[in-house]
Design a protein around this motif. Structure first.
Motif, PDB file in Angstrom:
ATOM      1  N   UNK A 198       0.960  -1.033  -0.053  1.00  0.00           N
ATOM      2  CA  UNK A 198       0.017  -0.030  -0.018  1.00  0.00           C
ATOM      3  C   UNK A 198       0.871   1.121  -0.010  1.00  0.00           C
ATOM      4  N   UNK A 199       1.872   1.315   0.830  1.00  0.00           N
ATOM      5  CA  UNK A 199       2.936   2.556   0.963  1.00  0.00           C
ATOM      6  C   UNK A 199       3.379   2.691  -0.506  1.00  0.00           C
ATOM      7  N   UNK A 204       3.907   5.979  -5.388  1.00  0.00           N
ATOM      8  CA  UNK A 204       3.794   5.905  -6.789  1.00  0.00           C
ATOM      9  C   UNK A 204       2.624   6.871  -7.444  1.00  0.00           C
ATOM     10  N   UNK A 205       1.470   6.758  -6.746  1.00  0.00           N
ATOM     11  CA  UNK A 205       0.646   7.944  -7.047  1.00  0.00           C
ATOM     12  C   UNK A 205       0.889   9.433  -6.753  1.00  0.00           C
ATOM     13  N   UNK A 206       1.817   9.437  -5.517  1.00  0.00           N
ATOM     14  CA  UNK A 206       2.184  10.639  -5.223  1.00  0.00           C
ATOM     15  C   UNK A 206       3.287  11.251  -6.344  1.00  0.00           C
ATOM     16  N   UNK A 207       4.163  10.369  -6.661  1.00  0.00           N
ATOM     17  CA  UNK A 207       5.089  10.748  -7.753  1.00  0.00           C
ATOM     18  C   UNK A 207       4.215  11.126  -9.006  1.00  0.00           C
ATOM     19  N   UNK A 241      -0.829   7.898   1.786  1.00  0.00           N
ATOM     20  CA  UNK A 241      -2.151   7.114   1.017  1.00  0.00           C
ATOM     21  C   UNK A 241      -3.148   8.266   0.795  1.00  0.00           C
ATOM     22  N   UNK A 242      -3.881   8.467   2.030  1.00  0.00           N
ATOM     23  CA  UNK A 242      -5.175   9.492   1.874  1.00  0.00           C
ATOM     24  C   UNK A 242      -4.799  10.792   1.038  1.00  0.00           C
ATOM     25  N   UNK A 243      -3.664  11.545   1.297  1.00  0.00           N
ATOM     26  CA  UNK A 243      -3.416  12.772   0.882  1.00  0.00           C
ATOM     27  C   UNK A 243      -2.998  12.488  -0.425  1.00  0.00           C
ATOM     28  N   UNK A 244      -2.536  11.468  -0.804  1.00  0.00           N
ATOM     29  CA  UNK A 244      -2.167  11.253  -2.361  1.00  0.00           C
ATOM     30  C   UNK A 244      -3.466  11.027  -3.206  1.00  0.00           C
ATOM     31  N   UNK A 245      -4.389  10.198  -2.485  1.00  0.00           N
ATOM     32  CA  UNK A 245      -5.676  10.050  -3.078  1.00  0.00           C
ATOM     33  C   UNK A 245      -6.546  11.303  -3.431  1.00  0.00           C
TER      34      UNK A 245
END
Length: 253
Positions: A198-199, A204-207, A241-245
């Motif tokens: 998950x991390x 990857x989503x943040x990047x 994960x939440x902030x990235x979403x």
């Protein structure tokens, strides 16, 4: 008395040892008895052949005696017809002696023929008994081997009882325990391999969001987009994960 006791004790021990060898391999003992009987039968056959030779000689002698008697009878009759009684009496006396010898030889021949026939019957009977004994030896040998194999199979069946009280059962338990331990290691490794997924996905989503923002800023600098139409999310040092979403959702909107 003492010597006799020692001798009896000694013979008892010898008999004990003999019984041990006797019972050790009964098939070999039977085969030995069979071979010895065959040798005796061969010797008996040789003796019978020699005895038959004697019978043949007596038979030939009886045949010669009969011919001699017939010849003397003919000569005696001839001299009588010729009127020579003196010579006829001489031949009659010789004829009487020849008939006595013939009767004795015939009696001896009959005795030898009877003895030969009895011995021949005994040897034939012994030969048939040896054939039966040979078949029995083969039968007993096969049955003894089969019963020994069945005993070994029964013993193996008992030793392969999967009860934990037996050595085989304990060994099986240890093997099964090692299998369970190995499977446990595989399961732990699989569970640990899922940790951090998950991390990694969030990073990857943040990047991806940062890359999109950098690209939008570059487009504004180049004049390809106006600042008003481009909404750049404030950069953060740490995005979970939440902030990235949320950042992905804003970028999408």
């Amino acid at each position: 008395m003492i010597v006799q006791k020692f001798w009896s004790a000694f013979m008892a021990q010898i008999n004990k040892i003999a019984n041990v060898f006797w019972e050790a391999d009964p098939i070999a003992q039977m085969q030995y008895e069979y071979d010895r009987a065959v040798d005796e039968l061969k010797e008996g056959r040789v003796g019978l052949e020699q005895y038959r030779g004697l019978v043949e000689r007596v038979t030939r002698q009886v045949g010669a005696n009969r011919s001699h008697v017939q010849k003397l009878e003919a000569e005696t009759k001839a001299y009588l017809k010729a009127g020579d009684r003196a010579t006829a009496a001489k031949f009659a006396l010789e004829l009487q002696k020849a008939k006595t010898d013939l009767a004795a030889n015939e009696q001896q021949l009959q005795m030898h023929e009877t003895a030969y026939g009895n011995n021949l019957k005994k040897i034939q009977h012994a030969n048939s008994k040896l054939v039966e004994l040979k078949q029995k030896i083969q039968k007993y040998d096969a049955e003894l081997k089969m019963s020994s194999a069945e005993a070994e199979i029964a013993k193996l069946a008992q030793s392969f009882d999967l009860n934990l009280t037996t050595d085989f059962g304990q060994i099986e338990s240890v093997i099964q325990q090692k299998i369970d331990q190995n499977r446990g290691k595989v399961r732990v490794a699989a569970d640990l391999s899922e940790k951090g997924i998950a991390e990694i996905d969030a990073e990857e989503r943040m990047q991806a969001v940062l890359a999109e923002e950098a690209l939008s800023s570059f487009e504004v600098e180049l004049g390809l987009k106006s600042p008003e139409t481009t909404r750049i999310a404030p950069a953060t040092k740490d995005l979970g994960p939440a902030a990235t979403d949320k950042a992905v959702e804003k970028q999408t909107n």
